[in-house]
Motif scaffolding. Structure first.
Motif, PDB file in Angstrom:
ATOM      1  N   ASP A 144      -1.221   2.422   4.908  1.00  0.00           N
ATOM      2  CA  ASP A 144       0.039   1.676   4.908  1.00  0.00           C
ATOM      3  C   ASP A 144       0.238   0.810   6.135  1.00  0.00           C
ATOM      4  OD1 ASP A 144       0.652   2.895   2.482  1.00  0.00           O
ATOM      5  OD2 ASP A 144       1.333   4.691   3.532  1.00  0.00           O
TER       6      ASP A 144
ATOM      7  N   LYS B 259      -4.990   2.280  -4.381  1.00  0.00           N
ATOM      8  CA  LYS B 259      -4.066   3.217  -5.011  1.00  0.00           C
ATOM      9  C   LYS B 259      -4.610   3.787  -6.311  1.00  0.00           C
ATOM     10  CE  LYS B 259      -0.967   2.586  -1.831  1.00  0.00           C
ATOM     11  NZ  LYS B 259      -0.594   3.603  -0.847  1.00  0.00           N
TER      12      LYS B 259
ATOM     13  N   PRO C 296       1.065   5.379  -7.284  1.00  0.00           N
ATOM     14  CA  PRO C 296       2.043   5.706  -6.241  1.00  0.00           C
ATOM     15  C   PRO C 296       2.529   4.474  -5.507  1.00  0.00           C
ATOM     16  CG  PRO C 296      -0.179   6.291  -5.556  1.00  0.00           C
ATOM     17  CD  PRO C 296      -0.262   5.945  -7.008  1.00  0.00           C
ATOM     18  N   GLY C 297       3.822   4.417  -5.310  1.00  0.00           N
ATOM     19  CA  GLY C 297       4.398   3.336  -4.504  1.00  0.00           C
ATOM     20  C   GLY C 297       4.341   1.985  -5.166  1.00  0.00           C
TER      21      GLY C 297
ATOM     22  N   THR D 104       7.757  -0.342  -5.107  1.00  0.00           N
ATOM     23  CA  THR D 104       8.061  -1.136  -3.908  1.00  0.00           C
ATOM     24  C   THR D 104       7.064  -2.268  -3.754  1.00  0.00           C
ATOM     25  OG1 THR D 104       6.728   0.433  -2.701  1.00  0.00           O
ATOM     26  CG2 THR D 104       9.116   0.776  -2.669  1.00  0.00           C
ATOM     27  N   ALA D 105       5.813  -1.990  -4.116  1.00  0.00           N
ATOM     28  CA  ALA D 105       4.774  -2.974  -3.792  1.00  0.00           C
ATOM     29  C   ALA D 105       4.663  -4.069  -4.844  1.00  0.00           C
ATOM     30  CB  ALA D 105       3.438  -2.259  -3.644  1.00  0.00           C
TER      31      ALA D 105
END
Lengths: 523, 663, 503, 100, 190
Positions: free
Chosen positions: A429, C189, C208-209, C212-213
């Protein structure tokens, strides 16, 4: 003079082999054969180094290049072979001085391979530049010993000495173009700043010793992982980072790079921009990651960002190819530092792969440059490359290939190298760094493109001669192309190996999660 | 609905002719070309007649699906053809008049190098026009719609050596495109709300919708947009500007495309969409107003024109105005009726004018003519018939049709006396300028200089107008291959109107205009008593108007030829304005064309494109280079400076780490 | 049954490159090289015809799929396959390349060998972009198109060729870097580069995520493609590249390279991120709209023939983007069809411009005028191509534009109306160009002596004219293959689209 | 009884003096000397820490550092001679052919 | 107590020597003051109980290394250094940065040091025997490796210090390189 040399050689010889036998009586203080196995490549290299020194006086200057070069080459190849042998004996040797694991084996192989290719590409160069071969090859071989030790040493003092060996040999090699004031100047700058930085590193070692009471990486990491970290350790890390940052040319410790690269002989630039750098990265990994140096995250983050940005920015307006590549190497160091900022278990393998890929393409590029530079390195300006695509298509094509790899076009090693760093960064990240990296590599495309444009889209300038590529140099370039292509098409094996040896590193240390946890804590 | 497998042949035949001539014409003899062109066109005509003979109102309408064309998701369009009373009328008019004009062209264009091109283009036009007429859905109609535009582009610019001709062609195409834009939007609305473009389905869907009272609504929008398209094609305000310029084309083209057939496509389309318009009174009113205004407006311009073809062009515009007036008041059948008669007499007028021009060596300025009736009697005779017809003298064709229109304009529920009044005034002006033309051309004595002097050098590129070896010297009559069509058309423009007597034509078309006609009939039965009386009264009035026009023209241009100049002088600016067509072209140039060009050049291209975007790109590049140039001065080459950087950097690192340590 | 099955796709893709490598071995006798290149490209075309002929119509799968592991770490597959979107683009590429070879027959004098090698390699890269289903493979081909094209412009172009080449390279490079970041994120991911795998992962919400991305990923891809299309503010590389490029370069650039961008939007932005695509549609459509009108207006006033055509491409591709982001069946069908139509028509226009350049060595419109007299055949071909480009019914330009516009109109009426003005503009600039070049008297004496088309040029141009006509009359041949893919692509949009129409 | 930190501070001072010398001295040889000064400072802290931890290894390090310093001295002075040959000056500020 | 006095005394000399090194303008003086520093450092080592190190310090540093320095200075008969203004960076950025860093380090050393245990004479059992044990057993490898280091140093010194003309005369042919720095370089050849 040669006599003196011979004697010193003998003494060194005796020191490194007879003494242990003298000490053989004292039991438990005898190095076992396994110990020697674990430094086998170093032994082979220094053996051949001495061989070169011995043979050198026996040959006359005129045709000593070929023979000495061949000896050196054989030496490196033997060392390369012995690396595999060494890899069969994982573990520590000489009372926790060196550790042989996948990690060190990887860097051994890499460094020695670099040396081999550089030697190969030097055959013709030495003749053209009228450089004495004996010391040249000897220094390369001994310097390689230092680099190898850097990657396997787990004792700060040994690291320091190894660092000095590789540095001093490169100081000298940088000044080898004796007739050229630039060469000696680069040598001087490199030497003074180098020892300046080394002093910082040493001070860091001292403070680390003071903070933890030991200079053994494992011991240090034990201390640093155990709860309360002494404040002194932070300062120590800072100082060591200064020293090592200088070696890997991280902003603002990069200042020496362009000058030194410009002045030094081209093949040597190919060597010192890859070999010592790779070794230095290995040390950085040991010191920062394996020893789990505290408070390193933002340090690496910022210096990574600065390094790649500054490197690319400065490269935009360079007109001297060597200098341009110097700045580009700064930028690439920045990319690698991005991987350092990533989570260790992800970043380390990325670092290893990148150093390998970068070595392949950079040595190759400098091999081309050094062939094209001609006597006295007259032709190193970008303008001299005008129309190269027409006058020697193959040379131009290979250079283009390397430049594509620098840019990061797929099926070149450069692409996967960058790719792995990106994925490591994204997996941990580091979106900000990723964006900076992406933008940078886009900007970087411009100045690499300038060379390609010169070669293909400009009319040739008459006075620049193009000599046919001699066999040795051709072979060297071919090897680099093959390596770059291999890393670009089938990166799998190397990557698996890197990842695997990352586990070594991680398992030597405490669980990687711990260190990543400490990283996470820092954000 | 009964299938009729021959329908699709009608358009395809001329296309075949066009293709053959287009590909091989260059190398084949003129006779062969003629044979091909006339052959295929004639075949089409013949086929049309056959279809007409076998047409029975009981089994109408006919249709034929040739093939699928476009399909995406649920939306689908086919190459399908459709024949009902309306399209039958159009079919006959187009093929008939078209065929005649083909014959005429043989004579008129024989000596032109581009003969084969011309013939191919004409056939091509026939193909598109027939597709337009026979289409079963709006998209196929649109093929024809755009296609005739192309054909007219090619034919107007036939003598492309003349810049004016080329420009006129382009203008015609682009102005038409503006109309088509509206047409397209209308189609999109239909697709969006009805999901189809097929006439039957669309109209069926429309039937379910209520009549829109308060203007703004789906159908009104569709209607208005269709009207935009129609205005473009049929040269109505504000898009009429292209038609006068279109006279640059060879005269047969003007006759066929810009008088008889293509320009009436708009009327046909509006009539075809009657189902929509019936439920969009607002749109209807707009149509009516536009038509009326155009009629008057164009007529006034017609007064002051000196180019014989220009006069006819403006009269065409004004006659089209009549037709739209008719459609606008719901009298679609009347509109179509006038369309048909107009096709006859206006085609005739143009052909006759062509024969005149042809006869005196390419001169088009009426002031250089006069007294031609002795040189070219047949032309004179036919021309006279046509003139009287257009002026609306009974019992000639236009009398019935125009009168029908005026009556409907007055009587129909959507009509009003205003339309009627303007209509009558227009009729008066029409007859005036038509007789002006007539007198100027055929009476008095020949004012033309010796023919070959009269050659305007700019015509050098247009061989046909002076191609005749014997066209030099005195004016002369045209060959029979040209006069034949004249005669036939003259006969038609005499008898053509009689089929309308007693509303036969209207009843024939009634099934097409179900709703509208029904409404009218109902209304008629209601106002029967009053109806008849007023109708005759109005008829008389309009006839008188025509006669007055004749007399006025006679006084001005035959009895006292010096008068017009004086009047013109006394009117001054007004006359100027009229003779310059009210400066409309100039106005458009100032309002649209120039701003567009200049704006695009200075603001968009040099401004945005180069000034902003490219500048931004290059500047950022320069900026990068500049920054880089500064940054690299950090590399001063001085060892101590380097040490300074290292020390400073080290200090920063240490500071950060100490902070981390004590934190 | 899919005939040759999986091999055919690789065959089509790599025949040209193989041919290019073979040319390396041919001695430098230009004629042989040209002939060989022609043979190879025709071969590729013939092979590629196999694809549409044996294409399955069922919407949900890719056809001619081949999926072999290439690199285990990272998990890269040699995964190729086509569907209705890509199949015709492949054919378009193979169709245009032989014509490019023909058209550069005499216009390339020096470094002929390199030229044709580059051309063929470029062809392979282009086909690869359309056929690859593995994001890495896609990125590879994507970048691979860059270098040969830049070299073609830079080595064989004229004028400020280097500036143009570098500009072209950097614009695309910067864009694709963001795409690379997005791709790497997806790989990081999902652990896979495979388009299908990633798509399913996203659809099943197992990334995952992603929430947002997703916006950033969408933009990452979008930037790369927007540069290529080019969408309005990013278009300035196009005119330069076109003007300086050699004819063949322009043809492939306009004909195929630009389509890479729109194809990417369709395949990835819409295929992978439906929600984001839907959410961002408004401003993207606005950009497309600006592109349509702006491009048209600017091209209206260009003094340089090629620049004019280049800007017209900006306008036309605006239609494509508009259609894609209208998310209606008509819109998407139309978009794909416009891609093909524009490829043929504009490719033809560039070939014609090139032919003229060969004779007069200039593109300045003022240098010509009245050419219809000395070279009527040329004028005829030009007219046909212009009409196709203007979008005359029964020509290929019409079908696509009509569908796109109606789709856009269904989605957002006002957009549809504004875009429809493009119909007027295209007529303006192309007919004006035609008038200035061909009509009137011959202004410059040299133009009187210009030779008309020779056989080679006619054989190069005839396919264009025929294709333009056939595509206009029988678009179903193409649409019937495209439509299933459209349905598949629209599946996630059904409710979104419906709500949109509701607005 | 001397607190250890005194020794460390002293070593620090020496180190800083070395760095300072590097920064302000112009003569290459003197600059090199100041590097030696820095090393000496480090040595002192090594020994001091050795005393703190009662670890002899600290002293051994000093030994190695000295060896390295000697080696550096040999090479460094040789380099300086080489530079003097080509440039005929020992002033750092005039050794700047390579820049930018 | 005495211990502290001694420490302060030698420390004072040490610092004085260091500062003197900086302020002296002639290299010879700097060299001499450096010797002073080293000598006094040796004393400090003694105070810390590191006799061996102290001895080596005197022998190697003061004895060997400094002699090298002096020889070089003589050889190149380096004069007083001129105060050229080559670098603003060094003074403007380097020195302040250095001071900041120094202050911070000192602060950490003094303030935050985990232990400030004090040491006294002979606190270390630093008998040479133990040191030898360390050197030749635990640190055997570094010890051996230093030989490589020395070897390199010798080679380097030999290469760099030998005069380039030796080679040049034997092999040189063809035109002189034209670049300015080449001229600077070859200017000394004859």
């Amino acid at each position: 003079m040669t006599l003196a040399l011979a004697t010193t050689t003998m003494t060194a010889f005796s020191q490194s082999f007879l003494l242990p036998n003298l000490l053989a009586q004292a039991q438990s203080s005898i190095p076992q054969s396994a110990d020697y196995m674990r430094i086998l490549p170093e032994l082979v290299l220094s053996l051949f180094g001495m061989l070169v020194m011995i043979v050198d006086p026996l040959l006359d200057e005129e045709n000593s290049h070929q023979s000495l070069g061949t000896i050196a080459l054989i030496g490196t190849l033997a060392a390369l072979a012995s690396t595999f042998w060494m890899a069969q004996y994982p573990g520590t040797a000489f009372w926790n001085m060196v550790r042989v694991d996948g990690f060190s084996a990887f860097f051994h192989f890499l460094v020695i391979a670099i040396a081999a290719v550089v030697i190969l590409s030097s055959f013709e160069y030495l003749r053209v530049q009228r450089i004495r071969a004996g010391e040249y090859y000897g220094l390369i071989l001994f310097g390689t010993v230092g680099m190898c030790l850097m990657s396997s040493a787990i004792e700060l003092v040994l690291i320091f000495i190894a660092l000095e060996i590789s540095s001093i040999s490169t100081y000298v090699l940088a000044g080898f173009r004796r007739r050229d004031a630039a060469s000696s100047e680069s040598s001087l700058k490199y030497f003074l700043l180098g020892s300046f930085a080394t002093a910082f590193f040493l001070y860091g070692v001292a403070l680390m010793f003071g903070a933890t009471g030991s200079t053994n990486i494992d011991a240090i990491s034990q201390v640093l992982r155990s709860g309360n970290v002494p404040a002194l350790a932070y300062v120590a890390t800072a100082l060591m980072f200064v020293g090592l940052g200088f070696k890997v040319a991280a902003v603002p410790f990069h200042v020496w790079t362009p000058d030194v690269y410009e002045g030094a002989p081209a093949p040597i630039v190919g060597l010192m921009s890859t070999g010592p750098k790779a070794a230095a990265f290995a040390v950085l990994l040991r010191v920062l990651v394996e020893a789990n140096a505290p408070g390193r995250f933002w340090l690496l983050w910022v210096s990574a960002a600065l390094t790649m940005t500054l490197g690319n920015l400065c490269a935009l307006v360079q007109d001297n190819v060597k200098r341009l590549l110097a700045y580009s190497s700064i930028a690439h160091a920045g990319y690698v530092l991005v991987a350092f900022a990533a989570r260790p278990e992800l970043g380390t393998s990325a670092v290893m792969f990148y150093t390998a890929a970068y070595a392949a393409m950079n040595v190759g590029a400098f091999a081309v440059v050094s062939h094209f530079a001609n006597a006295g390195e007259k032709y190193v300006a970008i303008e001299d490359y005008a129309g190269l695509g027409r006058r020697s298509p193959v040379l131009a094509a290979t250079l283009t290939f390397f430049l594509m790899s620098f840019i990061g076009i797929p099926i070149t090693g450069g692409f996967f190298a960058k790719f792995y760093i990106l994925s490591a960064a994204l997996k941990s990240d580091l979106v900000g760094l990723t964006l900076i990296l992406v933008l940078n590599s886009a900007v970087a495309a411009y100045y690499y493109l300038r060379i390609i444009v010169m070669m293909y889209m400009r009319e040739p300038r008459g006075e620049v001669p193009v000599t046919p590529v001699p066999a040795a140099a051709a072979l060297a370039i071919a090897v680099c192309v093959a390596a770059t292509l291999y890393l670009g098409v089938l990166p799998g094996r190397v990557l698996d190996y890197a990842a695997h040896s990352t586990h070594d590193l991680a398992s030597d240390t405490a669980t990687p999660s711990a260190s990543s946890a400490s990283l996470a804590a820092e954000r | 609905m009964t299938p009729n497998p021959y329908l699709w042949l009608v358009p395809i035949l001329p296309l075949a002719g066009a293709a053959i001539n287009g590909f091989f014409g260059r190398r084949s003899s003129k006779n062969a070309i003629t044979a091909i062109a006339l052959g295929f066109c004639g075949l089409a005509f013949f086929l049309a007649v056959v279809i007409a003979v076998r047409f029975s109102p009981a089994s109408a309408p006919y249709y034929f699906n040739l093939a699928h064309w476009i399909r995406s998701g649920s939306f689908q369009v086919d190459f399908s053809f459709y024949l009902d009373q309306l399209s039958l009328v159009m079919l006959l008019v187009v093929t008939g008049v078209g065929f005649l004009i083909h014959i005429y062209s043989v004579g008129y264009m024989w000596d032109d190098d581009g003969y084969y091109r011309f013939m191919a283009y004409l056939n091509l036009f026939m193909f598109f026009m027939l597709t337009l007429v026979l289409a079963k859905n709006y998209l196929v109609m649109f093929i024809g719609w755009e296609g005739v535009g192309l054909a007219s582009y090619l034919l107007i610019g036939f003598w492309f050596i003349k810049d004016s001709a080329a420009a006129a062609g382009k203008k015609a195409f682009i102005v038409n495109r503006i109309g088509d834009f509206g047409f397209l939007i209308a189609l999109f609305l239909m697709i969006k709300h009805f999901g189809t473009l097929d006439f039957t389905h669309v109209f069926a869907a429309v039937q379910t919708l209520p009549t829109e009272t308060a203007g703004a609504g789906l159908l009104t929008a569709i209607g208005l947009l269709l009207m935009v398209g129609a205005a473009g094609k049929s040269a109505q305000i504000p898009l009429y500007v292209w038609l006068p310029d279109a006279m640059e084309g060879p005269t047969p083209v003007s006759a066929l495309i810009h008088a008889a057939t293509m320009v009436t496509a708009g009327v046909y389309m509006v009539a075809r969409s009657s189902a929509i318009f019936d439920r969009a009174p607002m749109a209807m009113m707009v149509v009516a107003i536009v038509g009326t205004l155009t009629a008057l407006f164009a007529a006034t311009i017609g007064i002051a024109q000196t180019d014989i073809k220009k006069v006819l062009a403006y009269s065409t515009v004004s006659q089209l105005g009549y037709m739209f007036m008719a459609c606008g008041v719901g009298a679609f059948s009347a509109g179509i009726f006038h369309l048909m008669t107009h096709a006859f007499f206006k085609g005739l007028l143009f052909l006759a004018a062509g024969s005149v021009i042809h006869g005196i060596g390419g001169e088009q300025d009426m002031r250089k003519m006069g007294g031609l009736r002795v040189y070219m009697p047949v032309t004179f005779l036919t021309m006279s018939i046509a003139t009287f017809t257009i002026a609306g003298f009974p019992p000639l064709a236009a009398f019935f049709s125009k009168d029908e229109i005026l009556w409907k304009a007055y009587s129909s529920p959507n009509g009003s006396w205003v339309y009627w009044l303007i209509g009558v005034i227009t009729a008066f002006i029409t007859s005036f300028y038509m007789f002006r033309l007539w007198f100027l051309t055929f009476f008095g004595d020949y004012r033309g200089a010796i023919a070959h002097d009269s050659h305007d050098p700019s015509r050098a590129g247009a061989p046909a107008t002076h191609g005749h070896g014997h066209s030099h010297g005195d004016p002369h009559e045209s060959p029979w291959v040209m006069l034949g069509p004249l005669v036939i058309l003259a006969i038609l423009s005499v008898v053509g109107g009689w089929i309308g007597i007693g509303g036969r034509f209207e009843h024939f078309l009634a099934p097409v205009f179900q709703s509208g006609a029904a409404a009218e009939l109902a209304h008629e039965t209601a106002g029967e008593a009053a109806g008849k009386g007023t109708e005759t009264l109005l008829m008389l009035i309009s006839v008188t108007a025509a006669v007055l026009g004749l007399l006025l023209a006679w006084t001005l241009y035959l009895r006292r030829p010096q008068l017009p100049a004086r009047i013109a002088a006394s009117l001054g600016t007004l006359y100027e304005a009229v003779s310059h067509k009210y400066y409309i072209d100039e106005l458009y140039a100032v309002l649209f064309v120039k701003p567009l060009i200049d704006g695009s050049t200075t603001i968009l291209w040099h401004g945005v494109d180069q000034g902003v975007i490219d500048a931004a790109v290059n500047d950022s590049a320069d900026a990068a280079r500049h920054v880089s140039d500064n940054v690299r001065h950090m590399q001063s080459g001085n060892l101590r400076s380097y040490a300074g950087w290292v020390a400073a950097g080290g200090a920063v690192v240490i500071a950060y780490m100490v902070w981390m340590g004590v934190r | 049954m899919e005939g040759l099955g999986p091999i055919i796709l690789s065959l089509v893709t790599f025949i040209p490159a193989a041919g290019g490598l073979l040319i390396l071995l041919i001695p430098r006798r230009d004629r042989d090289i040209k002939v060989f290149a022609l043979v190879i490209s025709v071969l590729a075309f013939v092979a590629s015809l196999h694809l549409p002929v044996h294409l399955h119509r069922d919407p949900n799968t890719f056809k001619f799929e081949i999926d072999r592991v290439w690199i285990t770490t990272p998990n890269i597959h040699y995964h190729m396959g086509i569907d209705g979107f890509s199949v015709w683009l492949v054919v378009l590429t193979t169709f245009l390349t032989p014509l490019c070879v023909l058209i550069s027959w005499t216009s390339i004098h020096e470094r002929v060998k390199e030229f044709f090698i580059l051309l063929l390699i470029l062809e392979t890269a282009l086909i690869g972009v359309f056929t690859s289903l593995d994001l890495f493979l896609f990125y590879f081909f994507w970048e691979a198109t860059l270098i040969p094209m830049a070299l073609l412009i830079g080595m064989y172009g004229h004028g400020r060729k280097v500036y143009a080449a570098v500009k072209f390279f950097l614009f695309t490079m910067i864009g694709s870097m963001f795409m690379l970041a997005a791709i790497v994120w997806l790989y990081a991911k999902t652990g896979s580069f495979d388009f299908v795998v990633i798509q399913n992962a996203i659809r099943s919400g197992s990334v995952p995520g992603f929430e947002t991305a997703s916006l950033w990923l969408f933009l990452g891809f979008f930037v790369a493609f927007a540069v290529k299309v080019p969408i309005f503010p990013l278009h300035t590389w196009l005119p330069d590249a076109h003007v300086e490029a050699p004819t063949a370069g322009s043809v492939l650039l306009a004909g195929v390279l630009l389509k890479m961008g729109t194809y990417g939007l369709l395949r990835f932005n819409v295929g992978l991120f439906p929600e984001q695509a839907h959410r961002n549609a408004p401003w993207i459509m606005v950009l497309a709209l600006i592109g349509i009108i702006y491009g048209a207006l600017v091209s209206l006033v260009q003094p340089n023939m090629k620049k004019l055509i280049a800007y017209s491409s900006v306008s036309h591709l605006g239609f494509v983007v508009l259609g894609i982001f209208s998310f209606t069946a008509a819109g998407l069908n139309g978009a794909v069809f416009v891609m093909l139509a524009h490829g043929v028509a504009t490719g033809g226009l560039f070939m014609l411009a090139g032919i003229l350049y060969e004779r007069r060595h200039t593109y300045e419109i003022t240098e010509f005028g009245g050419l219809a007299t000395p070279m009527p055949k040329y004028a005829t071909f030009f007219l046909v191509t212009v009409l196709a480009s203007v979008g005359l019914p029964l020509m290929n330009g019409f079908v696509g534009e009509f569908l796109v516009l109606s789709g856009a109109f269904q989605a957002r009426p006002i957009y549809g109306i504004l875009a429809a003005t493009g119909v007027i503009w295209s007529a303006c600039y192309l007919l004006w160009l035609y008038q200035r070049v061909f009509f009137g008297k011959v202004k410059h004496e040299v133009n009187n002596t210009l030779p008309d088309l020779n056989l080679r040029e006619k054989t190069a141009l005839a396919p264009i004219a025929i294709a333009a006509l056939v595509m206009g009359v029988a678009p179903l041949v193409w649409l019937s293959a495209i439509d299933p893919a459209v349905q598949a692509a629209l599946a996630p949009f059904t409710q979104l689209a419906s709500t949109m129409v509701g607005r | 009884m001397v607190p250890l930190s005194y020794y460390l501070v002293l070593s620090g001072i020496l180190f800083v003096c070395g760095v300072l010398g590097f920064l302000i001295k112009r003569n290459i040889i003197t600059i090199f000397m100041s590097i030696e000064l820095m090393l000496n400072g480090v040595n002192l802290s090594f020994v001091a820490f050795a005393a703190q931890w009662h670890a002899l290894s600290g002293q051994v390090f000093v030994f190695f550092v000295m060896v390295v310093a000697a080696a550096e001295a040999a090479v460094g002075l040789a380099i300086i001679i080489a530079v003097y040959r080509t440039r005929e000056t020992l002033n750092v500020d005039q050794v700047n052919l390579l820049k930018l | 107590m005495l211990h502290l006095i001694l420490f302060l005394f030698f420390g004072a000399i040490c610092v004085a020597g260091a500062v003197n090194l900086l302020v002296q303008s002639h290299p010879i003086n700097s060299a001499l003051s450096l010797i002073v520093v080293m000598a006094s450092l040796a004393a400090e080592y003694l105070l810390l109980g590191a006799e061996f190190v102290a001895a080596v310090q005197v022998i190697v540093y003061a004895g060997a290394i400094m002699v090298l320095f002096l020889i070089t200075i003589m050889l190149l008969n380096a004069g007083k250094e001129e105060r050229t203004q080559g670098s603003r960076v060094a003074t403007l950025i380097g020195v302040p940065g250095l001071t900041i860093g120094a202050v911070l380090v000192a602060w950490t050393l003094v303030g935050r040091l985990s232990t400030t245990r004090s040491v006294s004479i002979g606190a270390l059992w630093g008998a040479p025997k133990d040191i030898a044990r360390l050197l030749f057993r635990d640190f055997l490898l570094p010890f051996e490796v230093t030989s490589v280091l020395i070897l390199i140093a010798i080679m380097g010194a030999v290469v760099l210090a030998s005069r380039p003309e030796a080679i040049a005369r034997r092999q040189y042919s063809g035109p002189r390189p034209q670049e300015t720095r080449e001229l600077v370089a070859t200017g000394k050849d004859h």
